[in-house]
Design a protein around this motif. Structure first.
Motif, PDB file in Angstrom:
ATOM      1  N   GLN A   1       0.829  -1.209   0.000  1.00 43.72           N
ATOM      2  CA  GLN A   1       0.000   0.000   0.000  1.00 43.72           C
ATOM      3  C   GLN A   1       0.863   1.258   0.000  1.00 43.72           C
ATOM      4  OE1 GLN A   1      -2.425  -0.873   3.430  1.00 43.72           O
ATOM      5  NE2 GLN A   1      -4.133  -1.615   2.170  1.00 43.72           N
ATOM      6  N   GLN A   2       1.944   1.237   0.765  1.00 47.02           N
ATOM      7  CA  GLN A   2       2.854   2.387   0.775  1.00 47.02           C
ATOM      8  C   GLN A   2       3.531   2.556  -0.590  1.00 47.02           C
ATOM      9  OE1 GLN A   2       5.614   1.707   3.986  1.00 47.02           O
ATOM     10  NE2 GLN A   2       4.025   1.859   5.574  1.00 47.02           N
ATOM     11  N   TRP A   3       3.931   1.445  -1.155  1.00 43.38           N
ATOM     12  CA  TRP A   3       4.576   1.503  -2.477  1.00 43.38           C
ATOM     13  C   TRP A   3       3.603   2.022  -3.523  1.00 43.38           C
ATOM     14  CZ3 TRP A   3       3.243  -0.992  -7.006  1.00 43.38           C
ATOM     15  CH2 TRP A   3       4.171  -0.909  -8.046  1.00 43.38           C
ATOM     16  N   TYR A   4       2.357   1.556  -3.492  1.00 40.48           N
ATOM     17  CA  TYR A   4       1.354   1.981  -4.469  1.00 40.48           C
ATOM     18  C   TYR A   4       1.065   3.472  -4.336  1.00 40.48           C
ATOM     19  CZ  TYR A   4      -3.128   2.477  -6.839  1.00 40.48           C
ATOM     20  OH  TYR A   4      -4.135   2.895  -7.668  1.00 40.48           O
ATOM     21  N   ALA A   5       1.053   3.964  -3.098  1.00 42.37           N
ATOM     22  CA  ALA A   5       0.755   5.382  -2.874  1.00 42.37           C
ATOM     23  C   ALA A   5       1.804   6.287  -3.518  1.00 42.37           C
ATOM     24  CB  ALA A   5       0.667   5.670  -1.379  1.00 42.37           C
ATOM     25  N   THR A   6       3.026   5.795  -3.659  1.00 46.00           N
ATOM     26  CA  THR A   6       4.101   6.624  -4.227  1.00 46.00           C
ATOM     27  C   THR A   6       4.349   6.355  -5.713  1.00 46.00           C
ATOM     28  OG1 THR A   6       5.750   5.000  -3.536  1.00 46.00           O
ATOM     29  CG2 THR A   6       5.266   6.799  -2.008  1.00 46.00           C
ATOM     30  N   THR A   7       3.779   5.272  -6.254  1.00 42.45           N
ATOM     31  CA  THR A   7       4.061   4.910  -7.645  1.00 42.45           C
ATOM     32  C   THR A   7       2.830   4.910  -8.537  1.00 42.45           C
ATOM     33  OG1 THR A   7       3.800   2.547  -7.170  1.00 42.45           O
ATOM     34  CG2 THR A   7       6.016   3.472  -6.984  1.00 42.45           C
TER      35      THR A   7
ATOM     36  N   SER B   1      -0.096   5.983 -11.003  1.00 38.36           N
ATOM     37  CA  SER B   1       0.008   6.827 -12.182  1.00 38.36           C
ATOM     38  C   SER B   1      -0.733   8.140 -11.978  1.00 38.36           C
ATOM     39  CB  SER B   1      -0.561   6.095 -13.393  1.00 38.36           C
ATOM     40  OG  SER B   1      -1.956   5.908 -13.227  1.00 38.36           O
ATOM     41  N   GLU B   2      -0.457   9.091 -12.877  1.00 38.49           N
ATOM     42  CA  GLU B   2      -1.105  10.398 -12.813  1.00 38.49           C
ATOM     43  C   GLU B   2      -2.613  10.269 -12.984  1.00 38.49           C
ATOM     44  OE1 GLU B   2      -1.042  14.625 -15.308  1.00 38.49           O
ATOM     45  OE2 GLU B   2       0.584  13.181 -15.520  1.00 38.49           O
ATOM     46  N   SER B   3      -3.037   9.377 -13.890  1.00 36.58           N
ATOM     47  CA  SER B   3      -4.468   9.197 -14.110  1.00 36.58           C
ATOM     48  C   SER B   3      -5.154   8.625 -12.880  1.00 36.58           C
ATOM     49  CB  SER B   3      -4.700   8.284 -15.303  1.00 36.58           C
ATOM     50  OG  SER B   3      -4.099   7.009 -15.089  1.00 36.58           O
ATOM     51  N   GLU B   4      -4.475   7.704 -12.180  1.00 35.59           N
ATOM     52  CA  GLU B   4      -5.053   7.138 -10.959  1.00 35.59           C
ATOM     53  C   GLU B   4      -5.155   8.193  -9.869  1.00 35.59           C
ATOM     54  OE1 GLU B   4      -3.689   2.460 -11.178  1.00 35.59           O
ATOM     55  OE2 GLU B   4      -2.239   3.970 -10.528  1.00 35.59           O
ATOM     56  N   SER B   5      -4.138   9.074  -9.754  1.00 36.64           N
ATOM     57  CA  SER B   5      -4.184  10.143  -8.769  1.00 36.64           C
ATOM     58  C   SER B   5      -5.308  11.119  -9.071  1.00 36.64           C
ATOM     59  CB  SER B   5      -2.849  10.894  -8.745  1.00 36.64           C
ATOM     60  OG  SER B   5      -1.800  10.019  -8.376  1.00 36.64           O
ATOM     61  N   LEU B   6      -5.485  11.451 -10.361  1.00 37.29           N
ATOM     62  CA  LEU B   6      -6.549  12.364 -10.755  1.00 37.29           C
ATOM     63  C   LEU B   6      -7.910  11.749 -10.456  1.00 37.29           C
ATOM     64  CD1 LEU B   6      -7.495  14.940 -12.130  1.00 37.29           C
ATOM     65  CD2 LEU B   6      -7.300  13.752 -14.342  1.00 37.29           C
ATOM     66  N   ALA B   7      -8.066  10.452 -10.737  1.00 43.54           N
ATOM     67  CA  ALA B   7      -9.336   9.779 -10.466  1.00 43.54           C
ATOM     68  C   ALA B   7      -9.652   9.803  -8.982  1.00 43.54           C
ATOM     69  CB  ALA B   7      -9.289   8.342 -10.976  1.00 43.54           C
ATOM     70  N   GLU B   8      -8.656   9.577  -8.144  1.00 46.76           N
ATOM     71  CA  GLU B   8      -8.883   9.598  -6.699  1.00 46.76           C
ATOM     72  C   GLU B   8      -9.249  11.006  -6.224  1.00 46.76           C
ATOM     73  OE1 GLU B   8      -5.648   7.998  -4.529  1.00 46.76           O
ATOM     74  OE2 GLU B   8      -5.825   5.983  -5.401  1.00 46.76           O
ATOM     75  N   SER B   9      -8.613  12.036  -6.802  1.00 45.24           N
ATOM     76  CA  SER B   9      -8.914  13.417  -6.424  1.00 45.24           C
ATOM     77  C   SER B   9     -10.348  13.775  -6.776  1.00 45.24           C
ATOM     78  CB  SER B   9      -7.945  14.382  -7.123  1.00 45.24           C
ATOM     79  OG  SER B   9      -6.619  14.115  -6.741  1.00 45.24           O
ATOM     80  N   ILE B  10     -10.784  13.379  -7.961  1.00 44.12           N
ATOM     81  CA  ILE B  10     -12.164  13.656  -8.386  1.00 44.12           C
ATOM     82  C   ILE B  10     -13.148  12.945  -7.470  1.00 44.12           C
ATOM     83  CG2 ILE B  10     -13.826  13.308 -10.239  1.00 44.12           C
ATOM     84  CD1 ILE B  10     -11.528  13.651 -12.217  1.00 44.12           C
TER      85      ILE B  10
END
Length: 390
Positions: free
Chosen positions: A364-370, A372-381
């Motif tokens: 989970q820690q590794w995933y949080a830092t790696t 993708s940009e699209s996954e980060s944007l999806a989580e923000s939305i």
């Protein structure tokens, strides 16, 4: 006389030609069907492909079906053969003879496939056929007995399945005749590759041999040929009529592919022109649905007779449809996202063990830092929508 024992059931009977030469002595058809490369290739292709299917057994609990452990009679059906061999034999018997017979012990632990010649059926009364195993009456498992019978296509009012070889004996015989003709032609033909003829007066034998040898030696070394006098050289070729057997073999292979329901290219036949990758891919998909699906359907309908009530068998062919590694990874990811697959199930699908608590936290820690940009944007939305919701 010979004493035969199957699952500790002795039987005494006369030796027959099938005992001496094998059960295929009379049942393979006048044309020697299994001598055909296309017929062998078609049956082998179907059997090997279907043997790769995965078994899923479910049990009805309430109004839901839940997966259960695969019973030994399906997971390891033979005391002698592997589960792969057992599946191949069943499919081969179906596609060659039209019938697959198996003897099942009283405890429903083993399921051993039998040669076709061991079982005879008296279907005078199709509503109450009489089965005999090595001459002794035996009941079907459906009636509490020990004989399992799986059929290929069956006529209305019929009891036994129809053998493709018997139904299309003329096609197999035609193919066999073409093959035999080609073998005789290539093996026994005494036709020389060319003729070297003197245009002048008749020469003695020594001169002819000398000219021939010099011609052959020069041609063998790739050198220009220069012979004294006037000579006529004619290369002999096979006429279209004599070469027709090659086209006949190809056409026969295509017809055999149609009979067995396999792509013609897999057995040496020829499909339509302008073939593309998408055409071949569609052929494979149709093969899995129509041909392998037919084998699965017959097995799924027959094996519940040897299982306890409530169990249902499914032969899963999805492993034959597995895409490339990148597309497969995307499929796993999508299933993880929509909740149809858990992390443990996904890892098992990849042949890996599950994660312990420490490893899960690290992941989970590794995933949080790696991510993708699209996954980060999806989580923000998703987070913004959640906060704005009343």
């Amino acid at each position: 006389m010979v004493q035969v024992s199957l699952f500790t059931r002795p039987e005494t009977r006369d030796l027959t030609a099938e005992d001496a030469f094998g059960p295929s002595w009379q049942s393979l058809g006048r044309g020697g069907a299994m001598r055909q490369a296309a017929a062998y290739a078609a049956v082998r292709y179907i059997a090997d492909q279907w043997a790769q299917s995965a078994i899923t057994v479910t049990e009805l609990r309430g109004d839901q079906r839940e997966p259960v452990a695969t019973p030994p009679i399906l997971a390891d059906p033979s005391p002698i053969l592997s589960v792969w061999d057992s599946r191949v034999i069943m499919t081969t018997e179906l596609k060659n003879r039209g019938n697959a017979y198996s003897i099942v012990d009283d405890s429903r632990r083993y399921c051993q496939w039998l040669p076709d010649g061991y079982v005879t059926v008296d279907s005078t009364n199709p509503f109450k056929p009489v089965y005999r195993l090595l001459g002794r009456p035996i009941d079907l498992v459906k009636r509490g007995g020990n004989l399992l019978h799986i059929r290929e296509m069956v006529d209305a009012g019929g009891v036994e399945g129809m053998s493709p070889i018997q139904q299309f004996a003329a096609s197999f015989e035609w193919s066999d005749l073409a093959r035999q003709y080609g073998r005789r032609y290539l093996k026994n033909s005494s036709m020389p590759p060319a003729i070297l003829q003197a245009k002048g007066s008749r020469l003695d034998a020594d001169k002819l041999r000398e000219a021939r040898d010099e011609f052959v030696e020069a041609a063998k070394e790739g050198k220009p040929v220069a012979l004294p006098g006037e000579w006529d050289y004619r290369k002999i070729t096979i006429t279209p009529e004599e070469a027709q057997f090659l086209q006949t073999i190809e056409a026969s292979a295509t017809e055999i592919a149609i009979i067995y329901g396999v792509p013609p290219e897999e057995v040496g036949g020829k499909a339509g022109s302008s073939r593309t990758y998408s055409n071949r891919e569609m052929d494979q998909a149709l093969f899995r649905i129509k041909t392998l699906g037919g084998v699965s359907g017959r097995a799924e309908a027959a094996f519940p007779d040897v299982l306890r009530d409530g169990l249902q068998v499914v032969y899963d062919l999805s492993r034959l449809e597995r895409p490339g590694i990148l597309e497969f990874a995307r499929t796993i990811t999508e299933q993880l996202r929509n909740g149809t697959l858990t992390l443990s199930e996904a890892r098992r699908e990849l042949g890996r063990r599950g994660l312990n608590t420490t490893e899960l936290e690290q992941w989970q820690q590794w995933y949080a830092t790696t991510k993708s940009e699209s996954e980060s944007l999806a989580e923000s939305i998703a987070t913004s929508i959640t906060k704005e919701a009343p």
